[in-house]
Write an enzyme that holds these catalytic residues in place. Structure first.
Site, PDB file in Angstrom:
ATOM      1  CB  ILE A   6      -3.553   5.457   2.536  1.00 24.20           C
ATOM      2  CG1 ILE A   6      -2.425   4.460   2.806  1.00 24.20           C
ATOM      3  CG2 ILE A   6      -4.117   5.974   3.861  1.00 24.20           C
ATOM      4  CD1 ILE A   6      -1.160   5.100   3.352  1.00 24.20           C
ATOM      5  N   GLY A  24      -1.879   4.639  -4.599  1.00 23.63           N
ATOM      6  CA  GLY A  24      -1.902   3.425  -5.386  1.00 23.63           C
ATOM      7  C   GLY A  24      -0.761   3.227  -6.356  1.00 23.63           C
ATOM      8  CG  PHE A  76      -0.296   0.139   2.546  1.00 23.11           C
ATOM      9  CD1 PHE A  76      -0.136   1.379   3.135  1.00 23.11           C
ATOM     10  CD2 PHE A  76       0.174  -0.981   3.223  1.00 23.11           C
ATOM     11  CE1 PHE A  76       0.472   1.512   4.373  1.00 23.11           C
ATOM     12  CE2 PHE A  76       0.775  -0.867   4.470  1.00 23.11           C
ATOM     13  CZ  PHE A  76       0.929   0.394   5.048  1.00 23.11           C
ATOM     14  CB  CYS A  77       1.765   3.773  -1.744  1.00 20.78           C
ATOM     15  SG  CYS A  77       0.806   3.633  -3.273  1.00 20.78           S
ATOM     16  CB  THR A  78      -0.112   8.383  -0.813  1.00 18.24           C
ATOM     17  OG1 THR A  78       1.039   8.487   0.019  1.00 18.24           O
ATOM     18  CG2 THR A  78      -1.069   9.533  -0.520  1.00 18.24           C
TER      19      THR A  78
END
Length: 295
Positions: free
Chosen positions: A214, A189, A185-187
């Site tokens: 997220i 995608g 996961f990241c901010t």
């Protein structure tokens, strides 16, 4: 004034980025938008903000204008609102990669890694395992200073300082991932999509990316299983699970993240210093070192 903030990305082979750049910039100026759009041979990455009607017009432009030859017809957007625009100007830049991993062989458009929807991920985390009964490992693909603002509980954090370090870090820590369901996961995608594809390519099974990152998770299910806020690369600095700015800022001098509580410190001087870089802290550290040396 209601400001609509828009973010999106898409991996797609683009060969006319230099031709598109001035035209896209001109359209953004016509709509009085601010933000940054990255164009690269591997795709587009964008963050723009403006009055809601103008932003909606931009969305229609990206999705449907013949200029783009249908490349972005399926581009989906993440939205949030704010009272002011979190960008000072409008930039359209040409890049080698829209997110730098230094792995040019990765072509997500040729086959995305499997994704997991936010609601499904929440259900897995509620149960402690995925639908097949495998333990779920959350893998944060962001930089260390972003993770310090907030992350999923028990997420793997390898303290990377730039995304190009990710392949080597995964190779060194494969044992953490084997036999488990890995959700990168990241901010928003983009990093976790590249990360998931890389892990699949090097033979790690049962890998997923969190669809929309997220911010999409916050939008659809809130902050369940997440601690803290989400760092964003604009003047808002961090958003809470309600997608609201939190009052967290970045230090102008050292770029450290400064929470509202830390802003109350006498070492925080807006535009000059923060508790992480104020000269008084360095002096205190030097004095402590001298004391320890003479003890």
């Amino acid at each position: 004034m209601r400001i609509l903030n828009l973010s999106s990305y898409q991996f797609a082979t683009l060969d006319k980025t230099a031709e598109w750049r001035p035209l896209v910039l001109a359209r953004c100026h016509e709509l009085d938008l601010r933000g940054t759009i990255l164009l690269a041979p591997e795709g587009i990455n964008l963050f723009v903000a403006g009055e809601e009607g103008n932003v909606r017009a931009f969305m229609d432009y990206i999705n449907h204008d013949p200029l783009f030859e249908g490349k972005f017809a399926t581009l989906r957007f993440k939205e949030s609102v704010s009272e002011t625009r979190p960008f000072n100007r409008m930039l359209v830049r040409l890049k080698r990669e829209i997110i730098t991993m230094k792995k040019p062989a990765i072509r997500p458009e040729e086959g995305r890694a499997p994704s997991v929807a936010p609601a499904t991920l929440k259900a897995w985390l509620d149960r402690g395992h995925d639908d097949a009964g495998r333990p779920v490992v959350m893998l944060d693909t962001r930089n260390a200073f972003e993770i310090d603002v907030g992350t999923f509980e028990h997420a793997l954090d390898y303290r990377i300082h730039k995304f190009s370090e990710f392949p080597a870090v995964i190779e060194a820590n494969r044992a953490d991932l084997e036999g488990k369901t890995v959700v990168s996961f990241c901010t928003g995608g983009i990093r976790c999509e590249k990360a998931a594809i890389h892990m699949k390519e090097v033979g790690i099974e049962n890998v997923y990316q969190l669809e929309g990152g997220i911010l999409k998770y916050f939008e659809e299910v809130g902050g369940a299983h997440y601690h803290g806020d989400c760092f964003v690369f604009d003047q808002r600095t961090a958003l809470n699970p309600h997608l609201e700015p939190t009052g967290t800022v970045q230090c102008f001098a050292c770029r450290a993240v400064v929470t509202p509580a830390e802003q109350a410190s006498p070492l925080y001087v807006a535009g000059t210093s923060c508790p992480a870089c104020h000269p008084a802290r360095a002096q205190d550290g030097a004095a402590a070192g001298e004391a320890a040396a003479t003890a």
